[in-house]
Design a protein around this motif. Structure first.
Motif, PDB file in Angstrom:
ATOM      1  N   LEU A 125      -6.474   2.016  -0.791  1.00  0.00           N
ATOM      2  CA  LEU A 125      -6.496   3.419  -1.192  1.00  0.00           C
ATOM      3  C   LEU A 125      -7.902   3.884  -1.531  1.00  0.00           C
ATOM      4  CD1 LEU A 125      -3.408   2.884  -1.349  1.00  0.00           C
ATOM      5  CD2 LEU A 125      -3.363   4.418  -3.321  1.00  0.00           C
ATOM      6  N   LEU A 126      -8.782   2.936  -1.871  1.00  0.00           N
ATOM      7  CA  LEU A 126     -10.160   3.269  -2.209  1.00  0.00           C
ATOM      8  C   LEU A 126     -11.050   3.377  -0.976  1.00  0.00           C
ATOM      9  CD1 LEU A 126     -10.480   0.795  -5.220  1.00  0.00           C
ATOM     10  CD2 LEU A 126     -10.016   3.254  -5.343  1.00  0.00           C
ATOM     11  N   GLY A 127     -10.523   2.949   0.182  1.00  0.00           N
ATOM     12  CA  GLY A 127     -11.270   3.111   1.429  1.00  0.00           C
ATOM     13  C   GLY A 127     -11.508   1.861   2.224  1.00  0.00           C
TER      14      GLY A 127
ATOM     15  N   LEU B 187      -6.298   3.997   5.385  1.00  0.00           N
ATOM     16  CA  LEU B 187      -5.245   4.240   4.401  1.00  0.00           C
ATOM     17  C   LEU B 187      -5.791   4.765   3.073  1.00  0.00           C
ATOM     18  CD1 LEU B 187      -3.069   1.067   5.101  1.00  0.00           C
ATOM     19  CD2 LEU B 187      -2.738   3.391   5.978  1.00  0.00           C
ATOM     20  N   SER B 188      -7.050   5.178   3.076  1.00  0.00           N
ATOM     21  CA  SER B 188      -7.622   5.734   1.845  1.00  0.00           C
ATOM     22  C   SER B 188      -6.885   7.006   1.452  1.00  0.00           C
ATOM     23  CB  SER B 188      -9.106   6.013   2.027  1.00  0.00           C
ATOM     24  OG  SER B 188      -9.319   6.973   3.045  1.00  0.00           O
TER      25      SER B 188
ATOM     26  N   ILE C 234       0.841  -1.199   0.000  1.00  0.00           N
ATOM     27  CA  ILE C 234       0.000   0.000   0.000  1.00  0.00           C
ATOM     28  C   ILE C 234       0.878   1.252   0.000  1.00  0.00           C
ATOM     29  CG2 ILE C 234      -1.778   1.263   1.270  1.00  0.00           C
ATOM     30  CD1 ILE C 234      -2.589  -1.538   2.452  1.00  0.00           C
ATOM     31  N   THR C 235       1.928   1.223   0.802  1.00  0.00           N
ATOM     32  CA  THR C 235       2.857   2.356   0.854  1.00  0.00           C
ATOM     33  C   THR C 235       3.503   2.592  -0.507  1.00  0.00           C
ATOM     34  OG1 THR C 235       3.289   1.939   3.195  1.00  0.00           O
ATOM     35  CG2 THR C 235       4.888   3.298   2.019  1.00  0.00           C
ATOM     36  N   ASP C 236       3.792   1.525  -1.244  1.00  0.00           N
ATOM     37  CA  ASP C 236       4.367   1.680  -2.587  1.00  0.00           C
ATOM     38  C   ASP C 236       3.476   2.555  -3.470  1.00  0.00           C
ATOM     39  OD1 ASP C 236       6.573   0.115  -2.026  1.00  0.00           O
ATOM     40  OD2 ASP C 236       5.772  -1.694  -2.979  1.00  0.00           O
ATOM     41  N   LEU C 237       2.161   2.310  -3.438  1.00  0.00           N
ATOM     42  CA  LEU C 237       1.255   3.108  -4.265  1.00  0.00           C
ATOM     43  C   LEU C 237       1.224   4.555  -3.811  1.00  0.00           C
ATOM     44  CD1 LEU C 237      -1.792   0.712  -4.862  1.00  0.00           C
ATOM     45  CD2 LEU C 237       0.358   0.915  -6.133  1.00  0.00           C
ATOM     46  N   ARG C 238       1.277   4.772  -2.527  1.00  0.00           N
ATOM     47  CA  ARG C 238       1.283   6.146  -2.014  1.00  0.00           C
ATOM     48  C   ARG C 238       2.597   6.845  -2.382  1.00  0.00           C
ATOM     49  NH1 ARG C 238      -2.916   6.677   1.851  1.00  0.00           N
ATOM     50  NH2 ARG C 238      -1.910   8.515   2.732  1.00  0.00           N
ATOM     51  N   ARG C 239       3.689   6.105  -2.388  1.00  0.00           N
ATOM     52  CA  ARG C 239       4.976   6.686  -2.805  1.00  0.00           C
ATOM     53  C   ARG C 239       4.906   7.167  -4.249  1.00  0.00           C
ATOM     54  NH1 ARG C 239       7.778   1.681   0.107  1.00  0.00           N
ATOM     55  NH2 ARG C 239       8.641   2.683   1.986  1.00  0.00           N
ATOM     56  N   ILE C 240       4.238   6.395  -5.095  1.00  0.00           N
ATOM     57  CA  ILE C 240       4.100   6.818  -6.492  1.00  0.00           C
ATOM     58  C   ILE C 240       3.323   8.122  -6.568  1.00  0.00           C
ATOM     59  CG2 ILE C 240       3.094   6.215  -8.721  1.00  0.00           C
ATOM     60  CD1 ILE C 240       3.577   3.246  -7.944  1.00  0.00           C
ATOM     61  N   LEU C 241       2.218   8.202  -5.840  1.00  0.00           N
ATOM     62  CA  LEU C 241       1.431   9.433  -5.841  1.00  0.00           C
ATOM     63  C   LEU C 241       2.256  10.621  -5.362  1.00  0.00           C
ATOM     64  CD1 LEU C 241      -1.964   8.128  -4.423  1.00  0.00           C
ATOM     65  CD2 LEU C 241      -1.557   9.025  -6.720  1.00  0.00           C
ATOM     66  N   ASP C 242       3.116  10.383  -4.392  1.00  0.00           N
ATOM     67  CA  ASP C 242       3.943  11.462  -3.855  1.00  0.00           C
ATOM     68  C   ASP C 242       5.041  11.890  -4.822  1.00  0.00           C
ATOM     69  OD1 ASP C 242       2.499  11.387  -1.492  1.00  0.00           O
ATOM     70  OD2 ASP C 242       3.952  10.119  -0.443  1.00  0.00           O
ATOM     71  N   GLN C 243       5.344  11.050  -5.817  1.00  0.00           N
ATOM     72  CA  GLN C 243       6.481  11.317  -6.701  1.00  0.00           C
ATOM     73  C   GLN C 243       6.059  11.362  -8.172  1.00  0.00           C
ATOM     74  OE1 GLN C 243      10.251   9.204  -5.432  1.00  0.00           O
ATOM     75  NE2 GLN C 243       8.844   8.243  -3.978  1.00  0.00           N
ATOM     76  N   LEU C 244       4.894  11.918  -8.434  1.00  0.00           N
ATOM     77  CA  LEU C 244       4.455  12.041  -9.821  1.00  0.00           C
ATOM     78  C   LEU C 244       5.349  12.984 -10.619  1.00  0.00           C
ATOM     79  CD1 LEU C 244       0.552  11.991  -9.572  1.00  0.00           C
ATOM     80  CD2 LEU C 244       2.085  10.181 -10.367  1.00  0.00           C
ATOM     81  N   ASP C 245       6.047  13.894  -9.949  1.00  0.00           N
ATOM     82  CA  ASP C 245       7.035  14.710 -10.654  1.00  0.00           C
ATOM     83  C   ASP C 245       8.101  13.819 -11.294  1.00  0.00           C
ATOM     84  OD1 ASP C 245       5.825  17.095 -10.056  1.00  0.00           O
ATOM     85  OD2 ASP C 245       7.131  17.579  -8.367  1.00  0.00           O
TER      86      ASP C 245
ATOM     87  N   THR D 134     -15.860   3.861  -0.493  1.00  0.00           N
ATOM     88  CA  THR D 134     -16.860   4.741  -1.101  1.00  0.00           C
ATOM     89  C   THR D 134     -16.435   5.287  -2.461  1.00  0.00           C
ATOM     90  OG1 THR D 134     -15.948   6.636   0.101  1.00  0.00           O
ATOM     91  CG2 THR D 134     -17.753   5.429   1.159  1.00  0.00           C
ATOM     92  N   THR D 135     -15.212   5.004  -2.893  1.00  0.00           N
ATOM     93  CA  THR D 135     -14.714   5.481  -4.179  1.00  0.00           C
ATOM     94  C   THR D 135     -15.334   4.679  -5.320  1.00  0.00           C
ATOM     95  OG1 THR D 135     -12.609   5.961  -3.064  1.00  0.00           O
ATOM     96  CG2 THR D 135     -12.612   6.003  -5.472  1.00  0.00           C
ATOM     97  N   PRO D 136     -15.760   5.319  -6.414  1.00  0.00           N
ATOM     98  CA  PRO D 136     -16.329   4.578  -7.544  1.00  0.00           C
ATOM     99  C   PRO D 136     -15.380   3.480  -8.030  1.00  0.00           C
ATOM    100  CG  PRO D 136     -16.701   6.917  -7.830  1.00  0.00           C
ATOM    101  CD  PRO D 136     -15.801   6.778  -6.637  1.00  0.00           C
ATOM    102  N   THR D 137     -15.896   2.245  -8.077  1.00  0.00           N
ATOM    103  CA  THR D 137     -15.039   1.089  -8.348  1.00  0.00           C
ATOM    104  C   THR D 137     -15.778   0.057  -9.185  1.00  0.00           C
ATOM    105  OG1 THR D 137     -13.801   1.381  -6.275  1.00  0.00           O
ATOM    106  CG2 THR D 137     -13.752  -0.809  -7.270  1.00  0.00           C
ATOM    107  N   LEU D 138     -15.046  -0.546 -10.138  1.00  0.00           N
ATOM    108  CA  LEU D 138     -15.526  -1.680 -10.907  1.00  0.00           C
ATOM    109  C   LEU D 138     -14.870  -2.941 -10.371  1.00  0.00           C
ATOM    110  CD1 LEU D 138     -16.937  -3.041 -13.368  1.00  0.00           C
ATOM    111  CD2 LEU D 138     -14.864  -2.494 -14.689  1.00  0.00           C
ATOM    112  N   VAL D 139     -15.685  -3.946 -10.051  1.00  0.00           N
ATOM    113  CA  VAL D 139     -15.199  -5.241  -9.577  1.00  0.00           C
ATOM    114  C   VAL D 139     -15.310  -6.240 -10.719  1.00  0.00           C
ATOM    115  CG1 VAL D 139     -15.567  -7.109  -7.912  1.00  0.00           C
ATOM    116  CG2 VAL D 139     -15.887  -4.714  -7.211  1.00  0.00           C
TER     117      VAL D 139
END
Length: 315
Positions: A151-153, A168-169, A107-118, A208-213
């Motif tokens: 990340l979706l909640g 961790l959303s 989960i932290t890996d995905l958040r790291r990507i969001l933090d480093q979009l630059d 609660t985030t819009p999601t396709l399963v």
């Protein structure tokens, strides 16, 4: 027939563009046992491009899932794929001291990507200034589904059903795709999973985030004695997951989304994968505000022409 259905779906998602894919790109990841490497795939043209963070299934890496990643990129998305710690490339088996924390590190890996979009933008020639950071989706397959759903909640509960751990959303994520994501825990959960996989005790009420399963109606997991309906729990239990695609005859690999002719695929079906490529693209085009009518049109085409391929449910 699948070919006519695919043709209809192509009319909805549009033609593809050439794709540029760059790997490995190393992102900052303090205290991670090994460097965080990602693959970035992006269309060679276009601006205001949405982003998809994709979390692989157990044991895989940034080189997998090309049937999805390349297709999404060709239809206007920037796809970022990390290699998580559980990758076979790292050799951290079930008995390794780092294993119990891998699910949270994912989960932290995905958040790291969001933090480093630059860094993501700067790493692909010609991509700088073309990403729309207000339009981000989290997607994942199998264990990667659990990673993305955090990340979706989605939350984790104890054996008494009480929420444990942090929320961790991430409000930077506006849509989700869950492919063969495991369902609720209970007496059906295998003892090994109960003892080793705390993430297999989810609560979807907070998603609660819009999601396709997406689930396969022949997907029988060794982690639960429940049948394939286990993989539909996110849709049945979550207020955000308002759409479900169930693929006929599909098992865990959903026809081969990990890659073409991959040995662990038990249900290889390129046409099934082709349909899923287009349905998931149509869903994200609507969920991320690229084309408001894309998902409704694709859903209708699937209902009319998907006999024998699967079914779609929405609420």
């Amino acid at each position: 027939m699948p070919s006519s259905l695919i043709s209809r779906l192509d009319d909805i998602v549009g033609p593809g563009s050439p794709v540029v894919s760059v790997a490995p790109i190393v992102l900052q990841a303090q205290d991670r046992p090994v460097p965080l490497e990602v693959r970035i795939s992006a269309p060679s043209v276009g601006v205001d491009l949405p982003v998809i963070l994709f979390s692989h299934g157990n044991g895989w890496n940034l080189d997998g899932y090309a049937p999805l990643a390349a297709f999404w990129a060709s239809r206007g998305f920037v796809v970022v794929q990390p290699t998580h710690l559980d990758s076979r490339r790292n050799g951290f088996g079930f008995d390794h001291p780092v294993f119990p924390t891998i699910w949270t590190e994912r989960i932290t890996d995905l958040r790291r990507i969001l933090d480093q979009l630059d860094t993501v933008e700067e790493s692909v020639p010609g991509l700088a200034g073309r990403i729309d950071r207000s339009r981000v989706a989290a997607a994942g397959h199998s264990w990667g589904g659990q990673t993305a759903q955090a990340l979706l909640g989605a939350r984790i509960v104890d054996d008494e059903g009480r929420l444990v751990g942090d929320d961790l959303s991430d409000d930077r994520v506006g849509a989700g795709l869950l492919f063969a994501a495991t369902g609720l825990a209970g007496d059906d959960l295998a003892p090994f999973a109960r003892e080793n996989f705390p993430f297999m005790r989810p609560s979807f009420q907070e998603l609660t985030t819009p999601t396709l399963v997406v689930a396969g109606d022949h997907d029988q997991s060794r982690m639960s004695s429940r049948g394939p309906d286990w993989f539909t729990d996110a849709y049945r239990q979550s207020p955000g997951a308002t759409d479900l695609v169930t693929l006929a005859g599909a098992e865990l690999s959903l026809g081969g989304i990990v890659g073409y002719e991959v040995s662990e695929t038990t249900d290889e079906d390129p046409e099934r994968v082709a349909v899923l490529q287009r349905l998931s693209t149509a869903y994200l085009r609507t969920a991320l505000r690229v084309d408001e009518g894309s998902w409704a049109a694709a859903r209708e085409a699937f209902r009319e022409g998907g006999a024998g391929v699967g079914r779609v449910e929405s609420r």
